[in-house]
Design an enzyme around this catalytic site. Structure first.
Site, PDB file in Angstrom:
ATOM      1  N   VAL A  22       0.836  -1.209   0.000  1.00 51.99           N
ATOM      2  CA  VAL A  22       0.000   0.000   0.000  1.00 51.99           C
ATOM      3  C   VAL A  22       0.869   1.256   0.000  1.00 51.99           C
ATOM      4  CG1 VAL A  22      -1.592   1.377   1.413  1.00 51.99           C
ATOM      5  CG2 VAL A  22      -2.024  -1.057   1.069  1.00 51.99           C
ATOM      6  N   LYS A  56      14.272 -23.990   2.794  1.00 54.40           N
ATOM      7  CA  LYS A  56      15.420 -23.090   2.914  1.00 54.40           C
ATOM      8  C   LYS A  56      16.104 -23.260   4.273  1.00 54.40           C
ATOM      9  CE  LYS A  56      16.880 -18.345   2.102  1.00 54.40           C
ATOM     10  NZ  LYS A  56      16.499 -17.018   1.569  1.00 54.40           N
ATOM     11  N   SER A 115      24.929 -16.273 -13.347  1.00 56.56           N
ATOM     12  CA  SER A 115      23.813 -16.788 -14.145  1.00 56.56           C
ATOM     13  C   SER A 115      23.247 -15.727 -15.100  1.00 56.56           C
ATOM     14  CB  SER A 115      22.687 -17.254 -13.221  1.00 56.56           C
ATOM     15  OG  SER A 115      22.184 -16.154 -12.464  1.00 56.56           O
ATOM     16  N   GLU A 140      12.458  -8.352   2.488  1.00 57.58           N
ATOM     17  CA  GLU A 140      13.387  -8.128   1.380  1.00 57.58           C
ATOM     18  C   GLU A 140      12.708  -7.343   0.267  1.00 57.58           C
ATOM     19  OE1 GLU A 140      16.438 -10.899  -1.069  1.00 57.58           O
ATOM     20  OE2 GLU A 140      14.327 -11.320  -1.474  1.00 57.58           O
TER      21      GLU A 140
END
Length: 263
Positions: A22, A56, A115, A140
């Site tokens: 928002v 993870k 990559s 993040e």
């Protein structure tokens, strides 16, 4: 940890992602309302699935009772930009904010991964106010261009398909595609001013057309069908190649007629 406990654990992350979406969508809206160019094209966000969190944690040997302190991307916000130099503008916007604290930054635009991956990452601490009080989460930010995002989405899908063991021949094609995407970003940057002017012109025309159509609808609702039909025919002629001054003139004419009937 039971499913019910996981759901409770993720509540602040879910709320934090919604709040951040928002806030940054509002920044974009503010730029648009001021008729200024916005470095933010659009904003998305997500909270990691429980299965992804566990995967993870297992991969990096993170104890379950340390996840909230050591796993930095449970809450993720992605900000897409039109041009490469917009990334720096968004990064500076985040640095200036007082409602979050930057933990660290990683610039994969200047320091491209092997990559071909390009993006700017920022890890932040963000306070979330819940019913039981305030808590702090890690989140993040990923800031990238539309071309970078397209490439990253493709790479993510291939990593999922091949379980992070993409065949070498596909890796090479991916790397070439990443380089081509960045070349496209750089070429678009060279004609940024022309693109911005064209987008602004389109937005001005769209707003004029919208206002004219609203006036025509108002005339119809007042029973002034002949006037409404006459103006509708005029705008139909201008929709394709009408200039801004012609649309502005038509808007003034419809407004004048509408004011006359309202008086």
């Amino acid at each position: 940890m039971a499913i019910r406990e996981w759901k409770r654990f993720l509540i602040p992350y879910e709320q934090g992602v919604e709040e951040l979406k928002v806030k940054f969508r509002s920044i974009r809206r503010e730029y648009r309302r001021k008729n200024d160019y916005s470095p933010i094209e659009f904003v998305t966000g997500r909270v990691k699935e429980i299965s992804s969190i566990l995967e993870k944690a297992n991969k990096f040997s993170i104890p379950l009772d340390r996840i909230e302190f050591e796993m930095e991307d449970i809450a993720g916000i992605r900000i897409m930009c039109q041009f490469v130099d917009d990334i720096d503008k968004v990064v500076n916007l985040i640095r200036k904010r007082r409602d979050m604290q930057i933990v660290y930054e990683k610039d994969y635009v200047a320091n491209v991964k092997g990559s071909g991956y390009r993006s700017y990452h920022m890890i932040i601490k963000y306070p979330v106010n819940l019913a039981g009080g305030q808590t702090e989460i890690l989140a993040e930010f990923q800031i990238r261009t539309l071309a970078m995002n397209f490439w990253a989405t493709v790479e993510h899908s291939l990593n999922y398909k091949y379980k992070h063991d993409i065949p070498e021949y596909i890796r090479k094609k991916l790397k070439n595609a990443a380089d081509a995407a960045f070349q496209l970003d750089e070429q678009m940057l060279e004609i940024k001013d022309e693109i911005k002017d064209a987008q602004k012109l389109f937005e001005v025309k769209s707003n004029l057309v919208s206002d004219i159509m609203n006036n025509i609808l108002m005339l119809s609702s007042l029973g002034k069908l002949m006037d409404a039909t006459r103006y509708r025919e005029q705008i139909n002629k201008l929709l394709e190649e009408g200039e801004v001054f012609e649309l502005s003139s038509l808007l003034r004419a419809t407004q004048k007629t509408l004011d006359m009937y309202k008086a």
